[in-house]
Design an enzyme around this catalytic site. Structure first.
Site, PDB file in Angstrom:
ATOM      1  CG  HIS A 227      64.565  57.732   3.952  1.00  0.00           C
ATOM      2  ND1 HIS A 227      64.655  58.984   4.505  1.00  0.00           N
ATOM      3  CD2 HIS A 227      65.797  57.457   3.482  1.00  0.00           C
ATOM      4  CE1 HIS A 227      65.884  59.446   4.372  1.00  0.00           C
ATOM      5  NE2 HIS A 227      66.596  58.541   3.748  1.00  0.00           N
ATOM      6  CG  ASP A 255      62.707  60.443   6.777  1.00  0.00           C
ATOM      7  OD1 ASP A 255      62.809  59.216   7.011  1.00  0.00           O
ATOM      8  OD2 ASP A 255      63.398  61.036   5.934  1.00  0.00           O
ATOM      9  N   GLY A 335      73.781  59.152   0.567  1.00  0.00           N
ATOM     10  CA  GLY A 335      74.619  58.490   1.537  1.00  0.00           C
ATOM     11  C   GLY A 335      74.629  59.210   2.871  1.00  0.00           C
ATOM     12  CB  SER A 337      69.593  59.361   4.417  1.00  0.00           C
ATOM     13  OG  SER A 337      69.024  60.039   3.354  1.00  0.00           O
ATOM     14  CB  SER A 352      64.732  64.052   6.076  1.00  0.00           C
ATOM     15  OG  SER A 352      63.693  63.541   5.260  1.00  0.00           O
TER      16      SER A 352
END
Length: 383
Positions: A227, A255, A335, A337, A352
């Site tokens: 993402h 993801d 922040g 991810s 994720s």
């Protein structure tokens, strides 16, 4: 905060492009060096982090890491010996041993001989995975949070957001899910979300209007969350310089993504400890069992630890369902991810999404790193 010494500044650039700190947008063969052969002695800082986040003494943390290293090796052999009777496995932190579920007693002695405990269950892992796959094929409403195979429960657990438990679409989904196989319904007060954030300062990489962090170095680039790919092409480092481009990504359904590295950036097999622990070397990607301790590095909340709660979980984000995720008790914040999940010195996955924060606590999911490596034919950069 920027590193102060020249050495740390150089290492920072390498780390950012080689696979470490967390991220900020949520949602080749895999190197799998056995943990029992490659894991180095735990640093004092790592033990301190486990004491802080898991409520352990130093001796308890050392004992647990040793037991988990053994369990990781035992799990592979026990699964092979169990064959079609295998019903799943998990690490029992209180006893320091791996428990293996079996659908019949015929293989019990052979499984015990590997060093695992045995519990007899009704359904095999293959049967439970098949039931989960049938549920994966359903369209889940927003009131359904996530679902996963729980070998302890011997069923597929479906988490329902409490505020939506009486919604007609939720009830209809659960009726269809129960027809797919054994299902246990539990309630949660939280709905999962990705950990997206706007462009902010820190030690990240940037793409479009999103900040993310690197997961792990691979030869030629790094892996991160899917993402994070805003489909704008170029990726820029913490200093604003051009790093590379997304070479592949998937979200939702999966993801994960990978970015090539060039223009003076390079990769190193390190995960950033953010001063909480020393920077951690990556020596392989042996998968830790359910119940094992695990830590996460992220550019917002930095370094935190917890335990593996479940595997092969489907998470129902607002953007769509993501499959084959691993759930942990580790906190995370916007922040983080794409950042690194690591157990000992073994890479586990990229951050994720989740719920909660690192003040009040929460749960966070990651996409397993070996799946990403295999999908794109990448090789993990290891020490």
């Amino acid at each position: 905060m920027r590193r102060t010494t020249a050495l740390r500044a150089a290492l920072s650039a390498a780390l950012l492009l080689g696979g470490l700190a967390g991220a900020s947008a949520l949602p080749a063969s895999a190197t799998d060096s056995p943990a029992h052969r490659t894991q180095a002695p735990a640093s004092g800082a790592l033990l301190s982090a486990m004491q802080r986040d898991l409520g352990l003494t130093k001796r308890q943390a050392e004992t647990r890491l040793a037991a988990e290293k053994t369990a990781t090796a035992v799990e592979r052999e026990a699964k092979r010996v169990a064959g079609s009777a295998y019903g799943g496995s998990w690490f029992d932190a209180a006893r320091g041993r791996l428990t293996v579920a079996l659908t019949r007693g015929a293989n019990a002695d052979a499984v015990r001989a590997t060093g695992a405990d045995v519990r007899l269950v009704k359904y095999s892992a293959r049967q439970l995975d098949a039931a989960k796959s049938r549920i994966d094929a359903l369209s889940a409403p927003a009131g359904i949070s996530n679902w996963y195979v729980d070998p302890k429960a011997g069923s597929v657990v479906v988490d329902v957001v409490s505020a939506h438990r009486d919604d007609n679409d939720v009830r209809a989904f659960l009726t269809r899910a129960r027809k797919a196989g054994p299902v246990t319904v539990r309630q949660t007060s939280h709905a999962p979300s990705t950990l997206a954030a706007g462009t902010v300062g820190g030690d990240p990489f940037y793409t479009g209007n999103v900040r993310c962090s690197i997961g792990f170095s691979v030869y030629g680039g790094f892996v991160t969350a899917g993402h994070c790919d805003q489909h704008t092409g170029a990726v820029y480092g913490w200093d604003g310089s051009y790093v590379g481009n997304f070479q592949g990504s998937s979200f939702p359904d999966n993801d994960y993504a990978w970015v090539n590295v060039g223009s003076g950036w390079w990769t190193v097999p390190v995960v950033l400890g953010w001063g909480t622990v020393s920077d951690q070397l990556v020596r392989g990607s042996a998968e830790a069992p359910v119940g094992a301790s695990i830590c996460r590095s992220g550019s917002t909340s930095h370094w935190h630890c917890g335990t593996v709660l479940a595997k092969n979980e489907t998470v129902n984000y607002s953007q769509g369902a993501v499959h084959e995720m691993t759930k942990t008790s580790v906190c995370a914040e916007p922040g983080d991810s794409g950042g690194s999940f690591i157990s000992g010195d073994q890479a586990q996955g990229v951050t994720s999404g989740g719920w909660g924060d690192c003040t009040s606590g929460g749960e966070t999911w990651y996409q397993p790193v070996n799946e990403i490596l295999n999908r794109y034919g990448l090789t993990l950069h290891t020490a």
